[in-house]
Design an enzyme around this catalytic site. Structure first.
Site, PDB file in Angstrom:
ATOM      1  N   GLU A 136      34.011 -24.524 -11.534  1.00 55.92           N
ATOM      2  CA  GLU A 136      34.400 -25.776 -10.880  1.00 55.92           C
ATOM      3  C   GLU A 136      33.923 -26.986 -11.669  1.00 55.92           C
ATOM      4  O   GLU A 136      34.636 -27.997 -11.760  1.00 55.92           O
ATOM      5  CB  GLU A 136      33.844 -25.808  -9.450  1.00 55.92           C
ATOM      6  CG  GLU A 136      34.404 -24.731  -8.532  1.00 55.92           C
ATOM      7  CD  GLU A 136      35.922 -24.755  -8.458  1.00 55.92           C
ATOM      8  OE1 GLU A 136      36.509 -25.858  -8.567  1.00 55.92           O
ATOM      9  OE2 GLU A 136      36.525 -23.689  -8.303  1.00 55.92           O
ATOM     10  N   GLU A 203      43.277 -23.470 -15.025  1.00 61.43           N
ATOM     11  CA  GLU A 203      42.387 -22.430 -14.527  1.00 61.43           C
ATOM     12  C   GLU A 203      41.833 -21.588 -15.683  1.00 61.43           C
ATOM     13  O   GLU A 203      40.653 -21.218 -15.688  1.00 61.43           O
ATOM     14  CB  GLU A 203      43.116 -21.536 -13.525  1.00 61.43           C
ATOM     15  CG  GLU A 203      43.502 -22.224 -12.228  1.00 61.43           C
ATOM     16  CD  GLU A 203      42.310 -22.815 -11.490  1.00 61.43           C
ATOM     17  OE1 GLU A 203      41.207 -22.220 -11.561  1.00 61.43           O
ATOM     18  OE2 GLU A 203      42.477 -23.869 -10.857  1.00 61.43           O
TER      19      GLU A 203
END
Length: 319
Positions: A136, A203
């Site tokens: 993250e 991602e």
């Protein structure tokens, strides 16, 4: 490697906004509204979403600030990775959600909030959770979360125009309106695909960033537990509105390997079970085709890349 992400962010924004402005130009011509007025409308709507987005996310996820000394290791991990990579330390919150996941959001990378769900902390080991935290922080480092927030308004505008022009015009004006509406639906579809492609690419880059901070296989283990365990929690994740921001897409993952859901009832997933699920994904034509409509790559691809990164780092360390 980061250059590819920057190029993708730039190309996505150029193409998406280019298509939007072309649509607005046609709409302005049809309604005899100046192009500047139409562009101003789009900019105002985009700024509104950018400004209100974090408020909506906070309201919809039942989150609270991490209390002092509640999980000291979380603060230590976040501070350590952020300081090492020159990232402004985000606010840390805990979402009272049973599904294991995490996400970051904010108007800029300097006003980011990192959220971990209760399910994540209950499901993963401490080291696996640290790997997810690193993932993250990678999004904050790359600033891709802000780009996602900005460009995601474009399909919304296109869809609104399509529905308004096709279904809200009188019959005697229906021909041109339907034509504009069809063009708007095309813009909606194409920009959605562009944004989904960018979402999947970001991602991979966040995974790579995490693998350079924490042992890559720890993130691979976390992804396996999250993805292959979410098939047990369909009812909770189907209402998710934050799919592109999560570490793992909760909606797609809940169906990704449903065939094997009984294997994961205890949430303790063995290497053999992970291998079976990955093999199933690899062979599934439906999964491969459906990936273009997903916010996240297929999990087996992410796990394979993380194991490859681990091998590369191992060889580098030996040399």
């Amino acid at each position: 490697m980061i250059g590819k992400l920057v190029a993708s962010m730039s190309l996505t924004m150029v193409l998406a906004f280019g298509l939007l402005f072309a649509l607005l130009a046609g709409l302005g011509f049809y309604f005899n509204i100046g192009i500047y007025g139409m562009v101003s409308f789009a900019i105002v709507l985009g700024l509104f979403q950018w400004a209100i987005g974090p408020v909506i996310i906070r309201w919809s996820t039942n989150m609270r600030p991490l209390q002092k000394d509640e999980f000291p290791w979380i603060e230590e991990t976040v501070h350590g990775i952020c300081i090492k990579n020159k990232v402004k330390i985000p606010k840390i919150t805990i979402a009272n959600i049973g599904m294991p996941n995490a996400f970051v959001f904010g108007r800029t990378s300097k006003s980011a909030t990192l959220t971990l769900t209760r399910g994540l902390l209950n499901t993963l080991t401490k080291d696996e959770a640290k790997a997810v935290i690193a993932h993250e922080i990678g999004h904050i480092k790359h600033n891709d979360m802000v780009v996602m927030t900005i460009v995601s308004v474009i399909p919304t505008i296109a869809y609104f125009i399509a529905m308004s022009t096709i279904f809200s015009r009188s019959r005697n004006q229906g021909g041109p309106a339907v034509l504009i509406g069809a063009g708007a639906f095309a813009v909606y579809f194409i920009t959605n695909l562009l944004i989904l492609h960018f979402s999947r690419l970001r991602e991979y880059h966040a995974d790579n960033f995490a693998g350079l901070q924490i042992k890559p296989t720890l993130l691979a283990n976390a992804l396996a537990k999250i993805t292959y365990g979410l098939s047990l929690q369909k009812q909770e994740v189907q209402s998710s509105t934050l799919r592109s921001f999560y570490a793992v897409d909760p909606v797609a993952s809940s169906y990704e390997v449903t065939k094997f859901s009984s294997y994961y009832a205890d949430q303790h997933i063995s290497e053999e079970e992970v291998k079976n699920a990955m093999d199933w994904e690899r062979r599934s034509s439906f999964s491969k085709f459906g990936e273009i409509f997903r916010t996240h790559p297929l999990t087996f691809k992410r796990i394979e890349k993380l194991h490859e990164l681990e091998r590369q780092l191992s060889v580098k360390n030996k040399n």
